[in-house]
Design an enzyme around this catalytic site. Structure first.
Site, PDB file in Angstrom:
ATOM      1  N   LYS A 111       0.985  -1.322  -0.213  1.00  0.00           N
ATOM      2  CA  LYS A 111      -0.073   0.129   0.001  1.00  0.00           C
ATOM      3  C   LYS A 111       0.833   1.073   0.034  1.00  0.00           C
ATOM      4  O   LYS A 111       0.290   2.239  -0.364  1.00  0.00           O
ATOM      5  CB  LYS A 111      -0.947  -0.121   1.288  1.00  0.00           C
ATOM      6  CG  LYS A 111      -1.988  -0.849   1.184  1.00  0.00           C
ATOM      7  CD  LYS A 111      -3.120  -0.570   1.973  1.00  0.00           C
ATOM      8  CE  LYS A 111      -4.416  -1.351   1.684  1.00  0.00           C
ATOM      9  NZ  LYS A 111      -5.584  -1.004   2.768  1.00  0.00           N
ATOM     10  N   LYS A 192      -4.490  -9.860  -6.730  1.00  0.00           N
ATOM     11  CA  LYS A 192      -5.732  -9.875  -6.167  1.00  0.00           C
ATOM     12  C   LYS A 192      -6.919  -8.837  -6.480  1.00  0.00           C
ATOM     13  O   LYS A 192      -6.415  -7.808  -6.909  1.00  0.00           O
ATOM     14  CB  LYS A 192      -5.666  -9.925  -4.653  1.00  0.00           C
ATOM     15  CG  LYS A 192      -5.422  -8.674  -3.766  1.00  0.00           C
ATOM     16  CD  LYS A 192      -5.632  -8.857  -2.497  1.00  0.00           C
ATOM     17  CE  LYS A 192      -5.262  -7.413  -1.847  1.00  0.00           C
ATOM     18  NZ  LYS A 192      -5.327  -7.204  -0.406  1.00  0.00           N
ATOM     19  N   LYS A 195     -10.486  -3.352  -4.171  1.00  0.00           N
ATOM     20  CA  LYS A 195     -11.076  -2.078  -4.313  1.00  0.00           C
ATOM     21  C   LYS A 195     -10.317  -0.894  -4.854  1.00  0.00           C
ATOM     22  O   LYS A 195     -10.585  -0.004  -5.442  1.00  0.00           O
ATOM     23  CB  LYS A 195     -11.856  -1.520  -2.936  1.00  0.00           C
ATOM     24  CG  LYS A 195     -12.759  -2.808  -2.493  1.00  0.00           C
ATOM     25  CD  LYS A 195     -13.268  -2.212  -1.036  1.00  0.00           C
ATOM     26  CE  LYS A 195     -12.737  -2.842   0.184  1.00  0.00           C
ATOM     27  NZ  LYS A 195     -13.636  -2.857   1.344  1.00  0.00           N
TER      28      LYS A 195
END
Ligand code: TYM
Length: 327
Positions: A111, A192, A195
């Site tokens: 992230k 994966k 969102k």
């Protein structure tokens, strides 16, 4: 009855990965365990969002969870920021977790990569997640594969706290489904479904139209090998379709793999199976969205119940440490 706890971030709409990896199991668990499910709005603050949007997203996600089958009469559904004990124990957990442990978290690496500015909260996030879980004397944490490392850290931190201050926390375990634990992006099957990183064609949202769902599966990226086999390394796209079809129909991935030898029918059947899985959820979602007051009321009752348990466990932790009692 075992105690179950799990959480989900209100960033973006619920997608097929959330449903197959986690939420579907929450719906089952609520009938066999004392279950607490939390919309973790404070976790969502770790990455920048549009000011003012979080409340709406929180309510919308809660409606989606109810549409999936969570029953507020059976389980406890609540919002993290409504129970301030989460941040209090979160600080204690930050002081129990080491910098080195947090630095090893792969989600932080993913992230933070390429971001101009990374918040301190994104780094210490797993300590708050540990607090979420430990506050409820949790036995089991139903999550997708990507959360395994965070639950392992929670176990380590709980054991460390117990060793340092005396037996205080229940040490939880992750429960990860056999099929659906890692739903991949339909366009980039080596990543994966997410969102935050999936493009529109790669992600199946809970309220995608049936025709859109079928089209997304028809266009799903496969390979040129022309064989239907479970082989994540060489056939990630085909393996993903097989896992989704298995998880959506309650069969094993091996059984499903044996039933196909061409990609076209596999894609068509997987699309149809997902449409059938989503159909009742979408019907309920329409009703719930038209009654936000009822959703907010369910969350209020959930926070009251969660707050009672959390206050007791926090007090127990504070007593173990030896903080000066207020009274
Ligand atoms: P979040 O909001 O990213 O995801 C919620 C749940 O969905 C699962 N999931 C998936 N499963 C299969 N395939 C996918 N592509 C996929 N994407 C997401 C996740 O594994 C998760 O179970 N840190 C957590 C939220 C959290 C939490 C907690 C979870 C905060 N506190 C305490 C458990 C217990 C997160 O960001 O999940």
């Amino acid at each position: 009855m075992p105690r179950v706890f799990s959480g989900i971030q209100p960033t973006g709409e619920l997608h097929l990965g959330n449903l197959l990896g986690a939420v579907r199991n929450w719906v089952e668990d609520q009938h066999r365990a004392d279950s607490f499910y939390c919309v973790v709005d404070l976790h969502a603050l770790t990455v920048p969002g549009e000011p003012g949007a979080l409340g709406r997203q929180t309510l919308d996600l809660a409606a989606a969870l109810l549409a999936c089958g969570l029953d507020p009469e059976v389980c406890t559904l609540f919002v993290q920021s409504h129970v301030p004990e989460h941040t209090s124990l979160g600080w204690i957990m930050q002081c129990t977790t080491s910098f080195g442990e947090l630095r090893r978290m792969t989600q932080f690496k993913d992230k933070s990569q390429g971001q101009e500015s990374v918040s301190a909260g994104l780094f210490s996030y797993p300590a708050l997640q540990a607090a979420d879980i430990l506050l409820y004397d949790t036995d089991q944490v139903p999550v997708g594969e990507d959360q395994r490392q965070h639950i392992e850290l929670t176990r380590d931190v709980a054991e460390r706290f117990n060793a340092r201050y005396g037996d205080t926390f229940v040490v939880p375990a992750a429960t990860i489904p056999r099929a659906g634990a890692r739903v991949m992006d339909l366009q980039q099957p080596e990543r994966k479904m997410s969102k935050s990183t999936s493009g529109d064609a790669g992600i199946v949202r809970l309220d995608d139209d049936p025709a859109v769902v079928v089209k997304k599966f028809k266009r799903a990226v496969t390979d040129s090998l022309g064989e239907v086999r479970l082989d994540v390394d060489h056939q990630p796209g085909v393996t993903n379709l097989l896992s989704i079809l298995a998880a959506s129909t309650g069969r094993s991935p091996e059984e499903v793999a044996g039933a196909y030898d061409q990609y076209g029918p596999l894609k068509a059947d997987t699309g149809e199976a997902v449409v059938e899985l989503l159909r009742p959820i979408q019907e309920r979602l329409g009703e719930l969205r038209s009654d936000p007051g009822a959703v907010a009321e369910a969350l209020r009752r959930g926070a009251d119940k969660a707050g009672g348990v959390a206050a007791e466990v926090l007090e127990r932790a504070e007593r173990s440490i030896g903080l000066l009692p207020r009274r």
